[in-house]
Write a protein that holds these residues in place. Sequence first.
Motif, short mmCIF file in Angstrom:
data_model
loop_
_atom_site.label_atom_id
_atom_site.label_comp_id
_atom_site.label_asym_id
_atom_site.label_seq_id
_atom_site.Cartn_x
_atom_site.Cartn_y
_atom_site.Cartn_z
N ASN A 145 16.11 0.46 7.53
CA ASN A 145 16.76 1.78 7.50
C ASN A 145 17.68 2.02 6.32
O ASN A 145 17.92 3.17 5.95
N ARG A 146 18.23 0.95 5.72
CA ARG A 146 19.25 1.12 4.69
C ARG A 146 18.75 0.57 3.36
O ARG A 146 18.17 -0.51 3.30
N GLU A 147 19.00 1.31 2.27
CA GLU A 147 18.48 0.93 0.97
C GLU A 147 18.99 -0.43 0.49
O GLU A 147 18.26 -1.17 -0.16
N GLY A 148 20.20 -0.76 0.81
CA GLY A 148 20.75 -2.03 0.34
C GLY A 148 20.72 -2.11 -1.17
O GLY A 148 21.13 -1.21 -1.88
N GLY A 149 20.17 -3.21 -1.69
CA GLY A 149 20.12 -3.39 -3.15
C GLY A 149 18.88 -2.81 -3.79
O GLY A 149 18.65 -3.03 -4.98
N THR A 150 18.06 -2.12 -3.02
CA THR A 150 16.83 -1.53 -3.56
C THR A 150 16.87 -0.02 -3.38
O THR A 150 16.43 0.51 -2.34
N PRO A 151 17.40 0.72 -4.36
CA PRO A 151 17.54 2.17 -4.21
C PRO A 151 16.19 2.89 -4.28
O PRO A 151 15.16 2.31 -4.64
N LEU A 152 16.23 4.17 -3.95
CA LEU A 152 15.02 4.99 -3.93
C LEU A 152 14.31 4.98 -5.28
O LEU A 152 13.08 5.02 -5.35
N THR A 153 15.07 4.93 -6.36
CA THR A 153 14.46 4.92 -7.70
C THR A 153 13.51 3.75 -7.88
O THR A 153 12.47 3.87 -8.55
N VAL A 154 13.84 2.60 -7.30
CA VAL A 154 12.98 1.41 -7.42
C VAL A 154 11.69 1.62 -6.64
O VAL A 154 10.59 1.29 -7.12
N TRP A 155 11.78 2.16 -5.44
CA TRP A 155 10.59 2.42 -4.63
C TRP A 155 9.65 3.38 -5.36
O TRP A 155 8.45 3.13 -5.47
N LEU A 156 10.21 4.48 -5.83
CA LEU A 156 9.37 5.48 -6.49
C LEU A 156 8.82 4.97 -7.82
O LEU A 156 7.66 5.24 -8.17
N GLY A 157 9.65 4.23 -8.56
CA GLY A 157 9.20 3.69 -9.84
C GLY A 157 8.01 2.75 -9.67
O GLY A 157 7.03 2.82 -10.42
N LEU A 158 8.08 1.86 -8.68
CA LEU A 158 6.97 0.94 -8.43
C LEU A 158 5.72 1.72 -8.03
O LEU A 158 4.62 1.44 -8.51
N GLY A 159 5.89 2.69 -7.13
CA GLY A 159 4.74 3.46 -6.69
C GLY A 159 4.04 4.16 -7.84
O GLY A 159 2.80 4.14 -7.95
N LEU A 160 4.80 4.78 -8.74
CA LEU A 160 4.22 5.48 -9.87
C LEU A 160 3.52 4.52 -10.83
O LEU A 160 2.44 4.82 -11.35
N ARG A 161 4.12 3.37 -11.06
CA ARG A 161 3.51 2.41 -11.99
C ARG A 161 2.19 1.86 -11.47
O ARG A 161 1.31 1.50 -12.27
N ARG A 162 2.04 1.77 -10.17
CA ARG A 162 0.81 1.20 -9.61
C ARG A 162 -0.29 2.24 -9.42
O ARG A 162 -1.41 1.91 -9.03
N LEU A 163 0.00 3.50 -9.69
CA LEU A 163 -0.99 4.57 -9.59
C LEU A 163 -1.83 4.67 -10.86
O LEU A 163 -1.35 4.43 -11.96
#
Length: 251
Positions: A145-163
């Motif tokens: 539930n909580r971002e902790g040390g992995t903010p939304l920018t990291v999630w989205l950045g990885l997703g875009l790079r793998r597309l």
Amino acid sequence: MTTSDDRLLDGRVRLRQPLVGYRAAIDPVLLAAAVPARPGERVLELGCGVGAAALCLLTRQPDLAVTGLELQPTLAALARHNAEVNGLSAGARIDAALTGLTVLEGDVAAPPKALGSGYDRVLLNPPFQPSVAEASPLASKDLANREGGTPLTVWLGLGLRRLKQGGTLTLIHRSERLSAALTTLEGQAGDLRVLPLWPQAGKPAKRILIQATRGSRAGTTLLPGLALHGADGGFTAEADAVLRGAVKLLL
């Protein structure tokens, strides 16, 4: 760990999940309904949990090769179990050109090499709470539930790079994170499409679905929203049709 056996998509998806902690409800069902996957495509889900969204997507469109990345080993194990009992495990479907769900364990911030790239679609239901939010006493729920040390920018950045170019990224998030999500996506993707999810007609949206296309230069579109509940508290006819798998959400 105590679990419960639940059903999604009008009973077509069997889902075993922890009885205490993060539990899949309607968000992954709505997310899967918004992914414009076509037969034969490769799909990546970041933070797949127990496999709810991936299995809903595969139930809607079986001819997909879906890879799920999950940080927590217990949830990854449940996702593999759920894929098997639904007949949607990639390992159990060798005759179907590796279609089905494959679950990898790993961190979005440091993904395993086996994750690969060149996906046609990426979907994600990232942690909704910012890192400054109060931590849950249950470690598993806090990680989900909580971002902790992995903010939304990291999630989205990885997703875009793998597309692959022209591939789409679809996510569901809290409405107050819309600005942060669009800021991250703009410049890296285009044709940003936002669909508000209203708890009831006339009430502010609490959830949003966002879709972006890698390599596109098209602008941002705010789509007509979906009211989830009627005045009586039950699902609206439109929402019920989506949750039962009768229609897709077109972003």
